[in-house]
Scaffold this motif. Structure first.
Motif, PDB file in Angstrom:
ATOM      1  N   GLU A  86      20.523  12.273  38.534  1.00  0.00           N
ATOM      2  CA  GLU A  86      20.696  11.756  39.863  1.00  0.00           C
ATOM      3  C   GLU A  86      20.142  12.642  41.006  1.00  0.00           C
ATOM      4  OE1 GLU A  86      23.795   9.088  40.719  1.00  0.00           O
ATOM      5  OE2 GLU A  86      22.775   8.067  42.576  1.00  0.00           O
ATOM      6  N   GLU A  87      20.401  13.964  40.307  1.00  0.00           N
ATOM      7  CA  GLU A  87      20.037  14.972  41.596  1.00  0.00           C
ATOM      8  C   GLU A  87      18.505  15.049  41.357  1.00  0.00           C
ATOM      9  OE1 GLU A  87      23.686  17.666  40.509  1.00  0.00           O
ATOM     10  OE2 GLU A  87      21.763  18.776  40.813  1.00  0.00           O
ATOM     11  N   LEU A  88      17.996  15.062  40.285  1.00  0.00           N
ATOM     12  CA  LEU A  88      16.412  15.033  39.823  1.00  0.00           C
ATOM     13  C   LEU A  88      16.066  13.982  40.478  1.00  0.00           C
ATOM     14  CD1 LEU A  88      16.516  15.818  36.192  1.00  0.00           C
ATOM     15  CD2 LEU A  88      15.610  17.441  37.985  1.00  0.00           C
ATOM     16  N   MET A  89      16.518  12.680  40.524  1.00  0.00           N
ATOM     17  CA  MET A  89      15.661  11.299  41.252  1.00  0.00           C
ATOM     18  C   MET A  89      15.786  11.677  42.607  1.00  0.00           C
ATOM     19  SD  MET A  89      17.548   8.141  39.452  1.00  0.00           S
ATOM     20  CE  MET A  89      17.020   7.023  40.579  1.00  0.00           C
ATOM     21  N   GLU A  90      16.713  12.547  43.447  1.00  0.00           N
ATOM     22  CA  GLU A  90      16.689  12.843  44.648  1.00  0.00           C
ATOM     23  C   GLU A  90      15.466  13.618  45.020  1.00  0.00           C
ATOM     24  OE1 GLU A  90      20.232  11.214  46.629  1.00  0.00           O
ATOM     25  OE2 GLU A  90      18.525  12.605  47.656  1.00  0.00           O
ATOM     26  N   HIS A  91      15.234  14.589  44.001  1.00  0.00           N
ATOM     27  CA  HIS A  91      14.038  15.423  44.370  1.00  0.00           C
ATOM     28  C   HIS A  91      12.638  14.842  43.902  1.00  0.00           C
ATOM     29  CE1 HIS A  91      16.820  18.490  45.992  1.00  0.00           C
ATOM     30  NE2 HIS A  91      17.614  18.118  44.845  1.00  0.00           N
ATOM     31  N   LEU A  92      12.744  14.079  42.906  1.00  0.00           N
ATOM     32  CA  LEU A  92      11.411  13.933  42.216  1.00  0.00           C
ATOM     33  C   LEU A  92      10.739  12.510  42.522  1.00  0.00           C
ATOM     34  CD1 LEU A  92      12.079  14.889  38.435  1.00  0.00           C
ATOM     35  CD2 LEU A  92      10.814  16.036  40.266  1.00  0.00           C
ATOM     36  N   THR A  93      11.629  11.591  43.186  1.00  0.00           N
ATOM     37  CA  THR A  93      10.970  10.288  43.675  1.00  0.00           C
ATOM     38  C   THR A  93      10.504  10.305  45.108  1.00  0.00           C
ATOM     39  OG1 THR A  93      13.119   9.566  44.428  1.00  0.00           O
ATOM     40  CG2 THR A  93      12.536   9.221  42.168  1.00  0.00           C
ATOM     41  N   THR A  94      10.251   9.599  45.742  1.00  0.00           N
ATOM     42  CA  THR A  94       9.949   9.410  46.894  1.00  0.00           C
ATOM     43  C   THR A  94      11.179   8.682  47.652  1.00  0.00           C
ATOM     44  OG1 THR A  94       8.827   7.055  46.997  1.00  0.00           O
ATOM     45  CG2 THR A  94       7.325   8.947  46.630  1.00  0.00           C
ATOM     46  N   LYS A  95      12.174   8.444  46.958  1.00  0.00           N
ATOM     47  CA  LYS A  95      13.378   7.690  47.404  1.00  0.00           C
ATOM     48  C   LYS A  95      13.365   6.265  47.523  1.00  0.00           C
ATOM     49  CE  LYS A  95      15.463  11.811  48.980  1.00  0.00           C
ATOM     50  NZ  LYS A  95      16.439  12.966  49.660  1.00  0.00           N
ATOM     51  N   GLU A  96      12.333   5.722  47.263  1.00  0.00           N
ATOM     52  CA  GLU A  96      11.720   4.341  47.182  1.00  0.00           C
ATOM     53  C   GLU A  96      11.839   3.780  45.746  1.00  0.00           C
ATOM     54  OE1 GLU A  96      10.973   2.397  49.974  1.00  0.00           O
ATOM     55  OE2 GLU A  96      11.580   3.902  51.337  1.00  0.00           O
ATOM     56  N   VAL A  97      12.884   3.890  45.174  1.00  0.00           N
ATOM     57  CA  VAL A  97      12.965   3.495  43.766  1.00  0.00           C
ATOM     58  C   VAL A  97      13.310   1.911  43.671  1.00  0.00           C
ATOM     59  CG1 VAL A  97      14.136   3.579  41.582  1.00  0.00           C
ATOM     60  CG2 VAL A  97      14.064   5.520  43.110  1.00  0.00           C
ATOM     61  N   ALA A  98      12.008   1.534  42.836  1.00  0.00           N
ATOM     62  CA  ALA A  98      12.208   0.017  42.595  1.00  0.00           C
ATOM     63  C   ALA A  98      12.767  -0.478  41.455  1.00  0.00           C
ATOM     64  CB  ALA A  98      10.743  -0.425  42.484  1.00  0.00           C
ATOM     65  N   GLY A  99      12.619   0.420  40.385  1.00  0.00           N
ATOM     66  CA  GLY A  99      13.100  -0.018  39.144  1.00  0.00           C
ATOM     67  C   GLY A  99      13.532   1.306  38.188  1.00  0.00           C
ATOM     68  N   VAL A 100      14.387   1.096  37.329  1.00  0.00           N
ATOM     69  CA  VAL A 100      15.019   2.076  36.435  1.00  0.00           C
ATOM     70  C   VAL A 100      14.690   1.453  34.899  1.00  0.00           C
ATOM     71  CG1 VAL A 100      16.331   3.592  35.311  1.00  0.00           C
ATOM     72  CG2 VAL A 100      16.395   3.344  37.741  1.00  0.00           C
ATOM     73  N   ILE A 101      13.598   2.045  34.161  1.00  0.00           N
ATOM     74  CA  ILE A 101      13.240   1.415  32.838  1.00  0.00           C
ATOM     75  C   ILE A 101      13.880   2.293  31.777  1.00  0.00           C
ATOM     76  CG2 ILE A 101      11.098   2.573  32.782  1.00  0.00           C
ATOM     77  CD1 ILE A 101      10.041  -0.160  31.224  1.00  0.00           C
ATOM     78  N   ALA A 102      14.583   1.752  30.789  1.00  0.00           N
ATOM     79  CA  ALA A 102      15.310   2.414  29.601  1.00  0.00           C
ATOM     80  C   ALA A 102      15.237   1.793  28.363  1.00  0.00           C
ATOM     81  CB  ALA A 102      16.700   2.898  30.059  1.00  0.00           C
ATOM     82  N   GLU A 103      15.136   2.406  27.452  1.00  0.00           N
ATOM     83  CA  GLU A 103      15.591   1.551  26.185  1.00  0.00           C
ATOM     84  C   GLU A 103      17.170   1.876  25.755  1.00  0.00           C
ATOM     85  OE1 GLU A 103      13.074   3.275  22.668  1.00  0.00           O
ATOM     86  OE2 GLU A 103      12.491   4.353  24.408  1.00  0.00           O
ATOM     87  N   PRO A 104      17.920   0.749  25.549  1.00  0.00           N
ATOM     88  CA  PRO A 104      19.382   0.918  25.174  1.00  0.00           C
ATOM     89  C   PRO A 104      19.721   2.095  24.152  1.00  0.00           C
ATOM     90  CG  PRO A 104      18.770  -1.245  25.376  1.00  0.00           C
ATOM     91  CD  PRO A 104      17.277  -0.552  25.472  1.00  0.00           C
ATOM     92  N   ILE A 105      18.701   2.283  23.234  1.00  0.00           N
ATOM     93  CA  ILE A 105      18.811   3.312  22.420  1.00  0.00           C
ATOM     94  C   ILE A 105      17.405   3.607  22.200  1.00  0.00           C
ATOM     95  CG2 ILE A 105      19.007   3.793  19.796  1.00  0.00           C
ATOM     96  CD1 ILE A 105      20.986   1.619  19.560  1.00  0.00           C
ATOM     97  N   LEU A 106      17.336   5.052  22.396  1.00  0.00           N
ATOM     98  CA  LEU A 106      15.803   5.614  22.576  1.00  0.00           C
ATOM     99  C   LEU A 106      15.339   5.966  21.100  1.00  0.00           C
ATOM    100  CD1 LEU A 106      17.516   6.525  25.185  1.00  0.00           C
ATOM    101  CD2 LEU A 106      15.243   7.703  25.640  1.00  0.00           C
ATOM    102  N   VAL A 107      14.398   4.831  20.649  1.00  0.00           N
ATOM    103  CA  VAL A 107      13.988   5.115  19.224  1.00  0.00           C
ATOM    104  C   VAL A 107      13.008   6.155  19.067  1.00  0.00           C
ATOM    105  CG1 VAL A 107      13.529   3.917  17.229  1.00  0.00           C
ATOM    106  CG2 VAL A 107      15.133   2.741  18.672  1.00  0.00           C
ATOM    107  N   PRO A 108      11.877   5.742  19.597  1.00  0.00           N
ATOM    108  CA  PRO A 108      10.751   6.664  19.040  1.00  0.00           C
ATOM    109  C   PRO A 108      11.054   8.360  19.468  1.00  0.00           C
ATOM    110  CG  PRO A 108       9.953   4.767  20.088  1.00  0.00           C
ATOM    111  CD  PRO A 108      11.404   4.583  20.589  1.00  0.00           C
ATOM    112  N   GLY A 109      11.912   8.451  20.808  1.00  0.00           N
ATOM    113  CA  GLY A 109      12.022   9.565  21.128  1.00  0.00           C
ATOM    114  C   GLY A 109      13.073  10.366  20.406  1.00  0.00           C
ATOM    115  N   GLY A 110      13.508   9.860  19.337  1.00  0.00           N
ATOM    116  CA  GLY A 110      14.297  10.681  18.490  1.00  0.00           C
ATOM    117  C   GLY A 110      15.977   9.549  18.130  1.00  0.00           C
ATOM    118  N   MET A 111      15.795   8.201  18.153  1.00  0.00           N
ATOM    119  CA  MET A 111      16.859   7.673  17.799  1.00  0.00           C
ATOM    120  C   MET A 111      17.958   8.168  18.542  1.00  0.00           C
ATOM    121  SD  MET A 111      18.043   4.861  16.472  1.00  0.00           S
ATOM    122  CE  MET A 111      17.024   4.278  15.074  1.00  0.00           C
ATOM    123  N   ILE A 112      18.023   8.199  20.051  1.00  0.00           N
ATOM    124  CA  ILE A 112      19.014   8.644  20.758  1.00  0.00           C
ATOM    125  C   ILE A 112      19.844   7.541  20.951  1.00  0.00           C
ATOM    126  CG2 ILE A 112      19.600   9.904  22.956  1.00  0.00           C
ATOM    127  CD1 ILE A 112      16.645  10.997  22.819  1.00  0.00           C
TER     128      ILE A 112
END
Ligand code: PLP
Length: 463
Positions: free
Chosen positions: A202-228
């Protein structure tokens, strides 16, 4: 163990040459040419059988050529294969109704797409149209597709984004740290960490976004990234965070639904209901029918904006919808989510047995009948070993099991109709493949150009 090699017929070799001459595509080495499939098994042009360890591209929960699905395909092929997207057909309507019936109340309106990438871009358009804001925030090590807007959301490493430069839409931002306990990004241990990775995100979001966040996209389990598989608090807290930012939560279930993880939708494991859920692969029965589902309220607000509802030449075509609908009906009728949970637990125990015996298997992660081996140089360093992953995949193919290994991640995602005896047989063959690999077999085969290794050198393949 003695070395062992493939013995392809002249006809098979000719097919391989013809493929190289005319088709530009990703191929593992050797590029076995398959001509048929039934259940959990696929057969090459020489008539040799292999287990299909990954249900095609995780797209066939019922395995190959399920008789009831084949029957429906035959029937609908004789009636109507394709139609104008300005009209619709009973199969598309029934499929949308069926998908809605599996989701929490409210999530009912399906915007069909052809690919998973498109489905996620529909979700992004919905978020931007609904909120009037622009930033879409994604999770590092997530994968959301290969068309350019979702490529910007995709951060699984390797060479996928290399050289794409300004064609990549400003991601704004890949800001959420992965909840990857095996290789923790904030160097803490669960549960005492209290999911610190998300607080830092969330701290990173503060600094990296324009603070105009429309959406957050995520896989409930991150499969290709390593079955996280995130800790159980992660997804509910991600939703709270999304709400704090006045954004929509888009969950990408491409790899996970239907039933693969032991629940029909993987987000059911934590009861976190998204604003938009996207589907493809297993939900599409091997056809190109994917989509994004949202609520009536969101659908009403976004329709007419930003090209929504999204359309194109093929979404909602009769043949694809009929096959998908029949597949999902059988998944529900035969209680394949329960089967996946039960057989997944058996598979997991057996894979953990291999992990305990072999230094190169650092970890086993997953849910239900979707497990993954993390291939490492040694257990202490946990350093990824994609070359060993590829060697094991090659030796496994020699043992009659066709598997997907991308980077150091070996996927085990068989059709949900697999039996316990087949699981036993496959794990036995995997055992042989790992042993053979550790002994350095094959001795004189150059598989360095095989897809999974080529990928790590800076190119990309489908995942
Ligand atoms: C999690 C996830 N999302 C989206 C996609 C993209 O789907 P498609 O290849 O159908 O565009 C994939 C593909 O592998 C995926 O794994």
């Amino acid at each position: 163990m003695t070395d062992k090699s493939f013995d392809f017929s002249a006809t098979h070799k000719k097919w391989m040459e013809r493929d190289s001459a005319v088709v530009l595509g990703w191929r593992y080495h050797p590029k076995v040419i398959f001509r048929s499939g039934r259940g959990t098994v696929i057969t090459d042009v020489d008539g040799k059988d292999y287990y299909d360890l990954n249900s095609g591209m995780m797209s066939l929960p019922l395995g190959h050529s399920h008789p009831e699905v084949t029957e429906v395909i035959r029937d609908v092929a004789g009636k109507m294969v394709h139609q104008s997207s300005w009209y619709t057909n009973p199969w598309a309507i029934e499929l949308a109704e069926l998908i809605g019936s599996t989701l929490p109340p409210g999530l009912k309106l399906v915007n069909f797409a052809v690919t998973g990438s498109e489905a996620n871009e529909i979700g992004m358009r919905m978020a931007i149209a609904k909120t009037g804001k622009f930033d879409i925030v994604s999770v590092i090590r997530g994968l959301h597709g290969g068309s350019l807007a979702v490529e910007a959301m995709t951060t699984v490493g390797g060479g996928r984004r290399k050289g794409l430069g300004p064609l990549i839409m400003p991601a704004r931002a890949n800001a959420i740290l992965p909840p990857f306990c095996y290789r923790c990004s904030v160097n803490l241990t669960y549960p005492s960490c209290d999911v610190k990775c998300l607080k830092t995100s969330e701290e990173l979001m503060e600094h990296l976004t324009t603070k105009e966040v429309a959406g957050v996209i995520a896989e409930p389990i991150l499969v290709p990234g390593g079955m996280i598989v995130p800790p159980k608090e992660w997804l509910p807290r991600l939703k709270e965070l999304t709400r704090r930012w006045g954004a929509l939560l888009i969950l990408d279930e491409m790899q996970l639904a239907p039933a693969r993880t032991g629940k029909f939708w993987a987000f059911e494991h934590t009861g976190t209901v998204p604003d938009v859920v996207t589907f493809g692969k297993g939900m599409s029965a091997g056809f190109a029918v994917c989509g994004a589902v949202t609520t009536k309220e969101i659908a009403d607000e976004v329709s007419g904006k930003l090209g929504l509802p999204w359309s194109g030449t093929y979404p909602g075509d009769p043949l694809a919808c009929a096959a998908a609908k029949k597949t999902i009906e059988i998944v529900l009728r035969d209680k394949l989510a329960e089967r996946s949970a039960k057989l997944g637990a058996i598979l997991r125990t057996k894979l953990e047995g291999l992990r305990d015996r072999y230094e190169c298997i650092g970890d086993v992660r997953g849910e239900g009948l979707y497990q993954m081996l993390d291939i490492v140089i040694d257990k202490k360093s946990r350093a990824p070993d994609p070359a060993m992953g590829e060697r094991i995949r090659y030796n496994l193919l020699l043992e009659g099991v066709a598997a997907i290994c991308v980077k150091n991640f070996m996927r085990v995602s068989p059709p949900l109709i697999i039996t316990e005896a087949e699981i036993d047989d496959i794990v036995g063959r995997l055992d042989v493949a790992v042993r053979r690999s550790l002994e350095g077999h094959p001795k004189d085969v150059d598989f360095s150009s095989s897809s999974s290794l080529a990928e790590t050198r800076g190119r990309r393949a489908a995942e």
